[in-house]
Design a protein around this motif. Structure first.
Motif, PDB file in Angstrom:
ATOM      1  N   LYS A  11       7.320  50.277  13.790  1.00 29.36           N
ATOM      2  CA  LYS A  11       8.425  50.745  13.053  1.00 29.36           C
ATOM      3  C   LYS A  11       8.951  49.619  12.289  1.00 29.36           C
ATOM      4  CE  LYS A  11       9.715  54.728  15.578  1.00 29.36           C
ATOM      5  NZ  LYS A  11       8.354  55.017  16.270  1.00 29.36           N
ATOM      6  N   ILE A  12       9.126  49.875  10.812  1.00 27.07           N
ATOM      7  CA  ILE A  12       9.803  48.830   9.872  1.00 27.07           C
ATOM      8  C   ILE A  12      11.067  49.241   9.486  1.00 27.07           C
ATOM      9  CG2 ILE A  12       9.676  47.559   7.794  1.00 27.07           C
ATOM     10  CD1 ILE A  12       6.379  47.707   8.029  1.00 27.07           C
ATOM     11  N   TRP A  13      12.304  48.569   9.929  1.00 27.48           N
ATOM     12  CA  TRP A  13      13.334  49.351   9.761  1.00 27.48           C
ATOM     13  C   TRP A  13      14.311  48.671   8.728  1.00 27.48           C
ATOM     14  CZ3 TRP A  13      15.147  52.887  13.528  1.00 27.48           C
ATOM     15  CH2 TRP A  13      14.436  53.056  14.533  1.00 27.48           C
ATOM     16  N   ASP A  14      14.992  49.361   7.967  1.00 31.90           N
ATOM     17  CA  ASP A  14      16.118  48.815   7.035  1.00 31.90           C
ATOM     18  C   ASP A  14      17.275  48.567   7.882  1.00 31.90           C
ATOM     19  OD1 ASP A  14      18.408  48.968   5.100  1.00 31.90           O
ATOM     20  OD2 ASP A  14      17.094  49.953   3.742  1.00 31.90           O
ATOM     21  N   LEU A  15      17.703  47.569   7.823  1.00 32.59           N
ATOM     22  CA  LEU A  15      18.786  47.021   8.862  1.00 32.59           C
ATOM     23  C   LEU A  15      20.220  47.499   8.403  1.00 32.59           C
ATOM     24  CD1 LEU A  15      17.864  43.380   9.951  1.00 32.59           C
ATOM     25  CD2 LEU A  15      17.846  45.369  11.055  1.00 32.59           C
ATOM     26  N   GLU A  16      20.070  47.647   6.670  1.00 30.90           N
ATOM     27  CA  GLU A  16      21.432  48.095   6.396  1.00 30.90           C
ATOM     28  C   GLU A  16      21.765  49.518   6.689  1.00 30.90           C
ATOM     29  OE1 GLU A  16      21.932  47.198   2.249  1.00 30.90           O
ATOM     30  OE2 GLU A  16      21.356  45.152   2.692  1.00 30.90           O
ATOM     31  N   THR A  17      20.669  50.523   6.619  1.00 28.33           N
ATOM     32  CA  THR A  17      20.973  51.956   6.780  1.00 28.33           C
ATOM     33  C   THR A  17      20.427  52.294   8.160  1.00 28.33           C
ATOM     34  OG1 THR A  17      18.771  52.307   6.104  1.00 28.33           O
ATOM     35  CG2 THR A  17      20.546  52.261   4.415  1.00 28.33           C
ATOM     36  N   GLY A  18      19.900  51.490   9.179  1.00 32.00           N
ATOM     37  CA  GLY A  18      19.308  51.921  10.241  1.00 32.00           C
ATOM     38  C   GLY A  18      18.112  52.913  10.322  1.00 32.00           C
ATOM     39  N   VAL A  19      17.664  53.177   9.054  1.00 30.03           N
ATOM     40  CA  VAL A  19      16.651  54.082   8.934  1.00 30.03           C
ATOM     41  C   VAL A  19      15.152  53.469   8.799  1.00 30.03           C
ATOM     42  CG1 VAL A  19      15.677  55.733   7.276  1.00 30.03           C
ATOM     43  CG2 VAL A  19      17.978  55.646   7.471  1.00 30.03           C
ATOM     44  N   VAL A  20      14.285  54.127   9.586  1.00 24.62           N
ATOM     45  CA  VAL A  20      12.703  53.726   9.486  1.00 24.62           C
ATOM     46  C   VAL A  20      12.297  53.708   7.961  1.00 24.62           C
ATOM     47  CG1 VAL A  20      10.627  53.999  10.356  1.00 24.62           C
ATOM     48  CG2 VAL A  20      12.531  54.179  11.903  1.00 24.62           C
TER      49      VAL A  20
END
Length: 100
Positions: A11-20
Motif C-alpha cells: 500500500k502506498i499511503w498519503d500521510l496527510e489524509t491517511g488514505v491509501v
C-alpha cells in the motif's frame, strides 16, 4: 509511506489524509521487504513466495519479476555504487542481482 503486508499487498499511503493512494498486488505470499530505488523511480518488493517484484512508482505497474527460488527473502538493499540489488534469505544466503 509504503507498507507491505501479510495480505500479499503493498500500500502506498498519503500521510496527510491517511488514505491509501495505491494498492499494489502481484505477490502470492507475505510481503517481507521493500526498498525504493530513487534513481530509477522504482519500488522493489520481496515476498515469502521467493519472488522480487520491481514496480514503477509512477504507475504502480510491474516492470520485472525476479525469481529467487524456494528461499524466503528476508532483506533487500541497493548498492549505492552500481545500482545492483542484493537480497538475503532465511537460509543465510546472499544473492546479487546485477543492474543492466
Amino acid at each position: 509511506m509504503i507498507s507491505g503486508s501479510g495480505d500479499r499487498t503493498i500500500k502506498i499511503w498519503d500521510l496527510e489524509t491517511g488514505v491509501v493512494k495505491r494498492n499494489l498486488t502481484g505477490h502470492t505470499s507475505f510481503v517481507k521487504a521493500l526498498v525504493i530505488n530513487e534513481g530509477c523511480n522504482e519500488l522493489i518488493s520481496a515476498s515469502f513466495d521467493g519472488t522480487i517484484i520491481i514496480w514503477d512508482l509512477d504507475t504502480g505497474n510491474i516492470k520485472n519479476i525476479l525469481i529467487e527460488g524456494q528461499n524466503i527473502i528476508s532483506s533487500l538493499v541497493i548498492n549505492e555504487n552500481n545500482g545492483d540489488l542484493i537480497n538475503g534469505d532465511l537460509n543465510i544466503n546472499i544473492k546479487i542481482w546485477k543492474r543492466t
